[in-house]
Design an enzyme around this catalytic site. Structure first.
Site, PDB file in Angstrom:
ATOM      1  N   LYS A 120       1.316  -1.273  -0.248  1.00  0.00           N
ATOM      2  CA  LYS A 120      -0.101  -0.216   0.221  1.00  0.00           C
ATOM      3  C   LYS A 120       1.017   1.615  -0.034  1.00  0.00           C
ATOM      4  O   LYS A 120       0.509   2.355  -1.066  1.00  0.00           O
ATOM      5  CB  LYS A 120      -0.741  -0.494   1.501  1.00  0.00           C
ATOM      6  CG  LYS A 120      -2.014  -1.387   0.857  1.00  0.00           C
ATOM      7  CD  LYS A 120      -3.246  -1.144   2.718  1.00  0.00           C
ATOM      8  CE  LYS A 120      -3.820  -2.475   2.053  1.00  0.00           C
ATOM      9  NZ  LYS A 120      -5.305  -2.257   3.364  1.00  0.00           N
ATOM     10  N   ALA A 174      -0.260   1.389   6.507  1.00  0.00           N
ATOM     11  CA  ALA A 174      -0.563   0.001   7.638  1.00  0.00           C
ATOM     12  C   ALA A 174      -1.747  -0.497   7.565  1.00  0.00           C
ATOM     13  O   ALA A 174      -2.453  -0.320   6.450  1.00  0.00           O
ATOM     14  CB  ALA A 174      -1.404   0.935   8.932  1.00  0.00           C
ATOM     15  N   ASP A 175      -2.006  -1.902   7.800  1.00  0.00           N
ATOM     16  CA  ASP A 175      -3.213  -3.097   8.145  1.00  0.00           C
ATOM     17  C   ASP A 175      -2.827  -3.543   9.006  1.00  0.00           C
ATOM     18  O   ASP A 175      -1.803  -3.732   9.770  1.00  0.00           O
ATOM     19  CB  ASP A 175      -2.222  -3.873   6.737  1.00  0.00           C
ATOM     20  CG  ASP A 175      -3.586  -4.159   6.250  1.00  0.00           C
ATOM     21  OD1 ASP A 175      -3.851  -3.417   4.978  1.00  0.00           O
ATOM     22  OD2 ASP A 175      -3.888  -5.852   6.500  1.00  0.00           O
ATOM     23  N   THR A 176      -3.764  -3.292   9.623  1.00  0.00           N
ATOM     24  CA  THR A 176      -4.488  -4.855  10.993  1.00  0.00           C
ATOM     25  C   THR A 176      -5.305  -6.071  10.796  1.00  0.00           C
ATOM     26  O   THR A 176      -5.489  -5.791   9.344  1.00  0.00           O
ATOM     27  CB  THR A 176      -5.169  -3.828  11.959  1.00  0.00           C
ATOM     28  OG1 THR A 176      -4.433  -2.681  12.177  1.00  0.00           O
ATOM     29  CG2 THR A 176      -5.644  -4.309  13.080  1.00  0.00           C
TER      30      THR A 176
END
Length: 185
Positions: free
Chosen positions: A50, A66-68
């Protein structure tokens, strides 16, 4: 120029605590094309893809992505497809401890700084009625693991060990340190 490569309203709100002025440019990658690996590696790869997609278009900008995900017993729980999927996730997480992982990727003047933050979250044992009452709030939509700890989902949580904001979607104390770090990880 500072760019947040995310469409998450929660990330926007959290980033404003440490960076008052930034643009939002959501990255469009096909997450289904990313091989599912260990949770920490997976979220780091998603955050990197991303971030890189936005940084390539804006080489002079500082870019944060960010990714969660939520992980329980080796299974990664992303966003539920529907109410039934959300109910099944919550049943599986009931009375147990799971992990929330956020991969953070930052580009400053071409220097890449990245990390993964893990937080352990323990749910109370949840009855069918408690799950259905929570699902009625529709808060589960668009949330990894089918709950939002910052809202009514907090009633499902017995305790956490780690960064609360990581579970929300952006570990802001870690991001603040990455922004001021002299060297990348």
């Amino acid at each position: 120029m500072f760019i947040l490569a995310s469409q998450s309203p929660r990330r926007r709100e959290l980033l404003q605590k440490i960076v008052p002025d930034f643009e939002v440019q959501p990255a469009t990658i096909d997450e289904r094309q990313v091989p599912v690996t260990a949770p920490a590696d997976y979220v780091q790869m998603l955050a990197q893809l991303k971030g890189e997609s936005i940084a390539q278009k804006n080489p002079q900008a500082t870019v944060l992505s960010a990714d969660t995900v939520v992980s329980f017993q080796g299974t990664i729980y992303g966003k539920p497809h529907d109410r039934q999927d959300a109910a099944e996730m919550l049943r599986q997480l009931s009375g147990s401890t799971h992990q929330a992982y956020t991969g953070v990727w930052l580009s400053i003047d071409g220097e890449i700084r990245k990390t993964v933050v893990q937080t352990d979250v323990t749910f109370w044992p949840l009855s069918h009625e408690m799950i259905e009452t929570y699902l009625d709030t529709e808060e589960y939509r668009d949330k990894a693991g089918a709950y939002g700890i910052q809202g009514q989902g907090s009633l499902l949580v017995e305790k956490i060990n780690g960064d609360f904001y990581n579970v929300v979607g952006l570990p802001i104390s870690t991001v603040a340190r990455l922004l001021t770090a002299k060297e990348a990880d």
